[in-house]
Write a protein that holds these residues in place. Structure first.
Motif, short mmCIF file in Angstrom:
data_model
loop_
_atom_site.label_atom_id
_atom_site.label_comp_id
_atom_site.label_asym_id
_atom_site.label_seq_id
_atom_site.Cartn_x
_atom_site.Cartn_y
_atom_site.Cartn_z
N LEU C 107 0.80 -1.22 0.00
CA LEU C 107 0.00 0.00 0.00
C LEU C 107 0.84 1.29 0.00
O LEU C 107 0.55 2.21 -0.76
CB LEU C 107 -0.96 -0.02 1.19
N PRO C 108 1.90 1.37 0.83
CA PRO C 108 2.68 2.62 0.84
C PRO C 108 3.27 3.00 -0.51
O PRO C 108 3.59 4.16 -0.74
CB PRO C 108 3.79 2.34 1.85
N VAL C 109 3.42 2.03 -1.44
CA VAL C 109 3.92 2.37 -2.78
C VAL C 109 2.89 3.19 -3.52
O VAL C 109 3.21 4.14 -4.25
CB VAL C 109 4.24 1.10 -3.60
N ALA C 110 1.63 2.82 -3.33
CA ALA C 110 0.57 3.46 -4.09
C ALA C 110 0.16 4.80 -3.50
O ALA C 110 -0.31 5.68 -4.20
CB ALA C 110 -0.65 2.53 -4.16
N VAL C 111 0.35 4.94 -2.20
CA VAL C 111 -0.04 6.20 -1.56
C VAL C 111 1.04 7.24 -1.84
O VAL C 111 2.22 6.98 -1.68
CB VAL C 111 -0.21 5.99 -0.04
N PRO C 112 0.63 8.44 -2.30
CA PRO C 112 1.62 9.47 -2.61
C PRO C 112 2.50 9.77 -1.38
O PRO C 112 2.02 9.82 -0.26
CB PRO C 112 0.76 10.69 -2.95
#
Lengths: 268, 350, 265
Positions: C107-112
């Motif tokens: 998830l942290p990859v996708a969140v700006p």
């Protein structure tokens, strides 16, 4: 004999860490965004709508640019080999490990008002003011994003090309197919999964890009991440920042889920 | 201490797919048992059930008197050698062989002696300080065997151990394995292979598997001379299988009546006659069949003839012929009555 | 070979050079050239000097470099530990559990990054976890951002790891913990190294979340580069950028040396 610990128990510590440092903060952002009137106010504001539109078209245009450029460059590296091709692939890997804002910094020297391009123009024509003044416009951001993100398309493409059977190409050309025809009918279909995976990754990264836009320093170019930064740090309007953040997260997570789906199917 | 292996109605399923269907089989203590069959026959699954890498849906696996069905692999006390060697690439040969001893907390002082012993036994003592990547395939497989033997297992599982080796190396290693089996009379061996030569050479008994089931089990001689099913007959030794009718007047094939021993009362309709190609002779004799040559293959010391007899191809391996008979030539084949086995049709083909 | 004619090949190479050199090679060269210059008003920079570098290894610049190095190393080590642990735990779980765990850590990859910065700022500006204003909030954000990449590359390596090694070890009587320590982790070492290099590089260049969080006494190099260029000191900024690139490259080189020594096949 000690009783064995159930397997799922081993997953708990890292999940707990993630929950504290990431999931809980993210939940707080969502909670904060739900402050009364925040959504209505932000969604109605011109600056938000402009930022949304700018972000979207910049991301889409950059992605298209990266795909075209990345495909052409990877094609030459893989199928028209030249001495030093390996070094170029290495260079691309290194390029990926540098931060994005370096590109904007470099563009200032290349196309800035007193940069290289305008300098050459002045030397050639004698006109003291060069014609290149697009850097502080969205076009400058577009150029920087295409430059920085193209390697992200090239890497999966080169991997896909290296797995392609050269026999296929040789058979095709022995049957009299011309290069452009081979590219269209043999290479492109094989490269589609890698293109789709690389393209959707770049789309997500462009939606979230901050450094390039920040370094451009252009007041005219505001993207969603810039708006989050502006609202939170410059205006201290946390509720509004959180609303923009939620919209940005929804956009990019949605696309990222799509990317994972595509790349899983592509076997990447 | 010796102990055998017992499969007690072992069934293994993957989803709705049954890959091993209620296997009952006993490997006697100290016996070498080959599991022979084509790919997908369930033989490797049976071995992995003994090792503990697949959990049976039903049935029990016993090692000695101990029910090991629910035990994790590391508590089973087995040695295992697989086709791809699976040597630990980050450890030297010596450390690879010592791995099991250290894992089982064998007293430190004992380890070097037992490593040396195992390497000696497989002829790899000179390579103790090498890394696996510096060894040839055959040498790697020897180290893998030494590693499995070092823990002094009661049961040795060999999963296609020679398949990755080239033909010449394979026959050498086969002799080595036969020697190890003689030198370690206490170790029960379960040997999975698709190669009948390996099974015939090495095994005390062979269990023939096909389509998740045990088809046949017996000594190599028994299976070769007196196969009980068509599958065994064709898989072991590639026998001729001729559809014959059994009537009151005896056995007949394509209208020719044959003189073969009829041991059991067979139903009137169909049966299959099994004759090994090398027991079929060219020229007149008992049980003469005439037909036309359809194909001739020269195999060095022998010729393999395919003869069309009334719509069936009969294989005959004869001593090298001076003159190769032309295709379409009319020839007569024969075989001795004692060299044929009559199988009731359909056995093993359900 | 796709193009057989000589002219065709030269055309393809010319096209490649025309696209590649100005877009990818030139920017890095330009920064390098600028870092040694005092003026750039014309086609080429002028006023060669090494003064920016003597400044870059002193005072606040040196401090920014050490800040970045400490942040990157700390974040990488924590991220690698958590990411590897999660990847190993996920591999041991069933299919469903693995997918959930993978999704969570991805998830942290996708969140700006900016949003990660904002979220960390919102969460750690209030008791009981008051980290705002300390270096730890920066390190924490970097850790969150790079953990996803650590997890991703380690789980890919675990998927590539042939289960036969684990099974061979188990058949030799090794319990799972022994297999993990003596077989799995050593075999994963090359991938762990690569993941460490990736994390380090990402953290060294992180700007978005850092801009939201950095306290005055913990200014990483990218922030300093931004403030320098923002106030118009482009040449100082370039020198700092070269220092940043060099530090990143050196670390990657060191890591890849370890990797070649640790790869067994």
């Amino acid at each position: 004999m000690p009783t064995t610990v159930p397997v799922w128990l081993w997953a708990l510590p890292p999940v707990a860490v993630l929950a504290v440092v990431f999931l809980y903060p993210l939940a707080l952002v969502v909670q904060e965004s739900l402050a009364p009137g925040a959504y209505a106010e932000v969604l109605a504001s011109v600056s938000f709508r402009e930022a949304l539109v700018t972000t979207m078209w910049l991301a889409v245009a950059s992605t298209v640019g990266c795909l075209v450029l990345g495909f052409v460059l990877a094609l030459v590296i893989a199928f028209v080999p030249f001495p030093g091709g390996k070094a170029v692939s290495k260079f691309i890997d290194v390029f990926l490990s540098f931060p994005s804002f370096l590109i904007t910094l470099a563009l200032l020297f290349l196309y800035g008002t007193v940069g290289m391009a305008n300098g050459i123009w002045t030397d050639v024509t004698g006109d003291p003011a060069g014609p290149f003044r697009f850097l502080s416009t969205p076009w400058g951001v577009l150029l920087a994003e295409i430059t920085y993100f193209t390697p992200f398309v090239m890497r999966p493409l080169l991997a896909a090309f290296s797995q392609m059977e050269t026999a296929q190409l040789e058979v095709a050309s022995s049957l009299g197919a011309r290069p452009l025809r081979i590219v269209r009918q043999v290479i492109l279909p094989e490269a589609l999964p890698a293109l789709a995976a690389g393209g959707s990754l770049v789309l997500v990264m462009c939606l979230n890009e901050f450094g390039i836009v920040l370094f451009t320093g252009a007041k005219g170019v505001t993207t969603l991440p810039m708006l989050v930064y502006g609202k939170a740090i410059l205006e201290s309007d946390y509720a509004a920042a959180c609303v923009v953040a939620v919209v940005n997260v929804a956009l990019s997570v949605g696309l990222y889920v799509l990317y994972r789906g595509v790349s899983r199917r592509a076997g990447a | 201490m010796t102990s055998g292996i017992r499969f007690d109605g072992v069934t293994v399923t993957y989803g709705s797919n049954t890959v091993l269907d209620s296997l009952d089989l006993t490997v006697e203590p100290g016996e070498a048992m080959a599991l022979l069959g084509p790919s997908g026959s369930g033989k490797t699954t049976a071995l992995r059930a003994v090792a503990g890498f697949v959990r049976p849906a039903s049935g029990r696996v016993l090692i000695g008197d101990r029910d090991v069905t629910a035990l994790p692999p590391y508590k089973r006390g087995i040695g295992m050698v697989v086709q791809q060697y699976a040597l630990f690439p980050h450890l030297k040969v010596e450390a690879n062989v010592a791995f099991g001893l250290k894992a089982q907390k064998v007293p430190k002082g004992e380890i070097p002696g037992r490593v040396a012993e195992a390497l000696e036994m497989t002829g790899m003592a000179a390579y103790a300080q090498r890394h696996p990547r510096e060894l040839s395939g055959g040498q790697q497989q020897r180290v893998a065997i030494a590693r499995a033997l070092a823990i002094r297992p009661r049961v040795l599982l060999l999963d296609e151990p020679l398949s990755a080796l080239d033909a010449q190396l394979r026959s050498g290693m086969l002799a080595e394995l036969a020697r190890l089996h003689r030198e370690l009379p206490d170790v029960s061996i379960l040997y999975v292979t698709h190669d009948q030569v390996e099974a015939l050479t090495l095994a005390d008994r062979i269990a023939v598997m096909d389509r998740a089931r045990l088809q046949d089990c017996g000594t190599p001689q028994d299976l070769y001379r007196r196969p009980r099913t068509e599958f065994t007959a064709s898989f072991v030794g590639n026998a001729n299988l001729l559809p014959v009718t059994v009537g009151a007047g005896g056995v007949s094939f394509e209208g020719v009546s044959l003189d073969v021993p009829v041991s059991e009362a067979l139903p009137g309709a169909g049966a299959t006659l099994c004759v090994r190609p090398h027991l079929v002779g060219l020229g007149p004799g008992p049980n003469a069949l005439s037909g036309r040559i359809a194909e001739v293959q020269w195999r060095g010391s022998t010729h393999r003839l395919y003869v069309e007899v009334g719509g069936h191809r009969v294989k005959a391996d004869v001593r090298e012929l001076r003159e190769t008979p032309p295709l379409g030539a009319e020839v007569t084949l024969h075989f001795a009555p004692d060299d044929a086995v009559l199988l009731s049709a359909g056995v093993g083909n359900d | 070979m796709l193009v057989h004619s000589r002219t065709g090949r030269w055309t393809a190479w010319a096209l490649f050079a025309v696209l590649f050199v100005p877009l990818f090679a030139l920017p890095l060269l330009v920064i390098l050239a600028a870092s040694f210059s005092t003026h750039w008003s014309g086609a080429f920079p002028s006023g060669p000097t090494a003064a920016h570098y003597t400044a870059a290894v002193r005072g606040e610049s040196l401090q920014a470099l050490t800040t970045s190095l400490i942040t990157a190393v700390t974040a990488s080590v924590i991220a690698l530990t958590v990411g590897t642990w999660a990847a190993l735990a996920a591999a041991a779980l069933g299919k469903k559990g693995r997918r959930v765990l993978d999704a969570l850590f991805m998830l942290p990859v996708a969140v700006p990054s900016v949003v990660v910065g904002l979220a960390v700022l919102v969460a750690f500006s209030q008791p009981p976890m008051l980290l705002n204003g300390t270096r730890w909030i920066v390190i924490l954000a970097h850790t969150v951002l790079v953990t996803a990449f650590a997890h991703q590359s380690v789980s890919a390596a675990i998927r590539r790891l042939d289960p036969m090694y684990e099974q061979a070890a188990a058949s030799l009587g090794a319990r799972p913990s022994y297999v993990l320590l003596r077989v799995k982790l050593p075999l994963l070492l090359p991938s762990l190294n690569a993941a460490a290099g990736l994390c380090f590089a990402l953290s060294m260049g992180e700007l978005s979340a850092t801009m939201m969080l950095y306290p005055p006494d913990w200014t990483p190099l990218p922030v300093l580069i931004f403030t320098a260029t923002d106030r118009g000191s482009l040449f100082t900024g370039s020198a700092l950028a070269v220092v940043l690139m060099a530090a990143t490259l050196l670390a990657l080189l060191a890591v890849s040396r370890i990797r070649t020594r640790a790869s067994y096949r």
